[in-house]
Design a protein around this motif. Structure first.
Motif, mmCIF file in Angstrom:
data_model
loop_
_atom_site.group_PDB
_atom_site.id
_atom_site.type_symbol
_atom_site.label_atom_id
_atom_site.label_comp_id
_atom_site.label_asym_id
_atom_site.label_seq_id
_atom_site.Cartn_x
_atom_site.Cartn_y
_atom_site.Cartn_z
ATOM 1 N N ASN A 33 0.812 -1.233 0.000
ATOM 2 C CA ASN A 33 0.000 0.000 0.000
ATOM 3 C C ASN A 33 0.835 1.268 0.000
ATOM 4 N N ASN A 59 1.169 2.847 10.799
ATOM 5 C CA ASN A 59 -0.196 3.321 10.555
ATOM 6 C C ASN A 59 -1.115 2.936 11.713
ATOM 7 N N ASN A 108 -6.530 5.533 8.898
ATOM 8 C CA ASN A 108 -6.336 6.168 7.606
ATOM 9 C C ASN A 108 -5.797 7.591 7.787
ATOM 10 N N ARG A 147 -2.782 10.171 1.607
ATOM 11 C CA ARG A 147 -1.930 9.324 0.770
ATOM 12 C C ARG A 147 -0.473 9.652 1.040
#
Length: 579
Positions: free
Chosen positions: A17, A34, A37, A146
């Motif tokens: 990812n 992470n 999100n 992102r």
């Protein structure tokens, strides 16, 4: 620090990812993890890098007489209602209610909080000018986080706010911050950062600049003139068009154009160039969903930021239903509903002959002329500047479009917030005035990730010495060898006593694994102690950037040589800092 005790793992495989290199390397190297999100925890290496960036920022802000403060992360919604941004800012602002039912927000920026802090204190001209700044966690509810730390929802940012009694004073201080930012980025190892004019967006104000690190993975587009050095974010760069009338004027004529709902289909059907078409681009106002139609030359694209500024409120791409007042694919200015707000881009000015929609299915007008057929039309700059476009500064058609990451921004806010929040002071004549404000931001995590993006190889980051998590990476290739371990321990202790930051790989690991981890940690200076080298009474010293490639240094000179290399690497960075 001993690597055997360092929290966080390093691994070889690239996570699926992670679409850009800096994200992959920071995950693989044990920098970040992470949580949700666009939300990350930081392992010790990343935390150390962040602290060093913050210290450089603090040093430069303090030199400008900045005073560090701290604002809350959670703020009352009433503050944002005072400024008018509680409703005007979109869903990026996270709104919630506390247990009493009071409106709250998570701070994505702190203009309101800065005004609230000082509006009672700064009630006299004698208190001005001054600047306050903070380094604080912020939250922006990004729709599409992102690229690791480059676009996140929760982030650490330095934001500063200056307060002045005149525009002249603001401009003088703005220039000081403008120069200080260049020093900050140079001191962090990225002197190549470009300064570009930008759009002020939701921040408001009349003048703003962005500091852009050019890289193909950047999410912003920058217009650059190689001739005169002009640079601007494409959102703010004027689009200058010079039209040539290759088709003479004709009367306005309605023609049947079946199956020509796109510019390409229309041009193919009528055998005309796109430059002689007027394309309709349709948006709706967020406030009431009323339609906005922007007409632009058919070969160009609308700059949504410019159109938003022209409209004066947030907009979104239109949804045109079958029973709409607009005819999708065949929209034109002649006969369009008076319920639609219409704009004409500058690119249409002076064109004698255009083809445009006739507001009927499968029908267009030929021979359309804006000045004749829409005499009340006013032109606005709405187009995106293009590759090879005309430079707004020198007038040459040589504009290059490059990609970049925004690592900092500065704004002249004027009185936008002081007026909205009723913040006044008494001037020398006893009259009440509104303070004039400036705002200055740098994202700490984004800067670290951006530096990694432009300072890495296939094996890992190449951290500049000024922000590297450690200055020296010491590898003991045989910790089970008594002499090897004793000498490595001695070098480690000596370096620490000298105040040199060192990560010591004391593990019983294969040399290949040690060197792979060293590459992922990206520490500038590497010292290797091994039985083979000690047999020659030397250690191996190299630098991560390959400026020194595996030199053998006598053991008794190793620490001195390491210090010399650190000094040289630091001097190389400082030589690029404009004083």
């Amino acid at each position: 620090m001993k690597l055997s005790k360092l929290v966080g793992d390093r691994f070889k495989e690239r996570p699926a990812n992670c679409l850009i290199d800096s994200h992959a390397l920071m995950v693989r190297g044990g920098y970040i993890k992470n949580v949700a999100n666009g939300i990350y925890s930081q392992f010790p290496p990343m935390k150390r890098i962040s602290q060093k960036i913050e210290n450089i920022i603090r040093d430069e802000m303090d030199k400008l007489d900045g005073q560090e403060v701290l604002f809350p992360v959670a703020l009352p919604g009433s503050l944002w209602e005072e400024s008018g941004r509680y409703e005007s800012v979109g869903s990026e602002l996270l709104r919630f209610t506390d247990r009493t039912g009071s409106k709250m927000v998570l701070g994505m920026t702190h203009e309101e909080a800065s005004v609230q802090l000082v509006r009672e204190y700064a009630n006299s001209y004698a208190k001005y000018p001054f600047m306050i700044y903070q380094i604080q966690t912020k939250f922006r509810d990004e729709a599409r986080p992102r690229a690791g730390l480059i676009r996140v929802r929760e982030f650490t940012m330095k934001d500063a706010y200056s307060f002045h009694t005149s525009q002249e004073d603001l401009e003088q201080y703005y220039q000081k911050v403008y120069d200080a930012y260049s020093r900050i980025f140079a001191r962090c190892g990225i002197p190549e950062v470009a300064i570009v004019k930008s759009d002020s967006g939701m921040m408001g104000g009349s003048i703003s600049h962005e500091y852009m690190l050019l890289t193909p993975v950047g999410e912003d587009s920058i217009a650059i003139c190689p001739e005169c050095g002009y640079s601007a974010n494409v959102e703010a760069a004027p689009s200058i068009i010079k039209n040539e009338n290759k088709i003479p004027k004709e009367e306005l004529k309605e023609v049947s154009t079946p199956g020509t709902g796109t510019i390409e289909e229309l041009c193919d059907f009528l055998k005309i160039p796109a430059e002689n078409t007027a394309k309709a681009v349709v948006y709706q106002k967020n406030s009431d969903d009323s339609y906005i139609v922007a007409f632009i030359r058919g070969d160009l694209d609308i700059n949504e930021t410019k159109l938003t500024n022209a409209v004066g409120e947030d907009i979104h791409p239109a949804v045109i239903e079958d029973d709409s007042i607009l005819t999708a694919g065949f929209i034109g200015p002649v006969g369009i509903s008076d319920k639609v707000t219409v704009y004409f881009d500058n690119s249409l000015e002076g064109i004698d002959y255009l083809v445009t929609g006739a507001n009927k299915v499968d029908t267009h007008y030929t021979g359309f002329n804006v000045e004749r057929d829409c005499p009340d039309a006013k032109y606005v700059d709405l187009a995106k500047i293009t590759e090879g476009g005309i430079c707004p500064n020198c007038g040459k058609p040589v504009i290059n479009i490059s990609r970049g990451i925004e690592v900092g921004n500065i704004f002249q806010l004027g009185t936008k917030y002081s007026k909205a929040m009723n913040f006044t002071y008494t001037d020398e004549n006893g009259k009440e005035q509104y303070p004039i404000m400036g705002c200055y931001g740098i994202g700490v995590g984004r800067m670290a990730a951006s530096i990694c993006e432009v300072r890495h190889d296939d094996y890992g980051p190449i951290w500049p010495i000024t922000i590297a998590p450690w200055q020296v990476h010491l590898c003991c290739l045989r910790s089970d060898d008594a002499e090897c371990k004793e000498k490595a321990d001695e070098i480690y202790e000596t370096l620490q006593n000298m105040g040199i930051e060192v990560i010591y790989d004391d593990r019983k690991a294969r040399p290949g694994a040690m060197f792979a981890d060293a590459d992922l940690l990206g520490v500038p200076v590497r010292v290797v102690v091994s039985p083979r080298n000690l047999a020659e009474n030397v250690v191996e010293i190299s630098t991560r950037d390959k400026s020194i490639d595996k030199q053998k240094t006598p053991v008794d000179q190793a620490v001195t040589e390491v210090q010399n290399i650190i000094n040289k690497l630091t001097a190389d960075i400082n030589s690029k800092v404009n004083k």
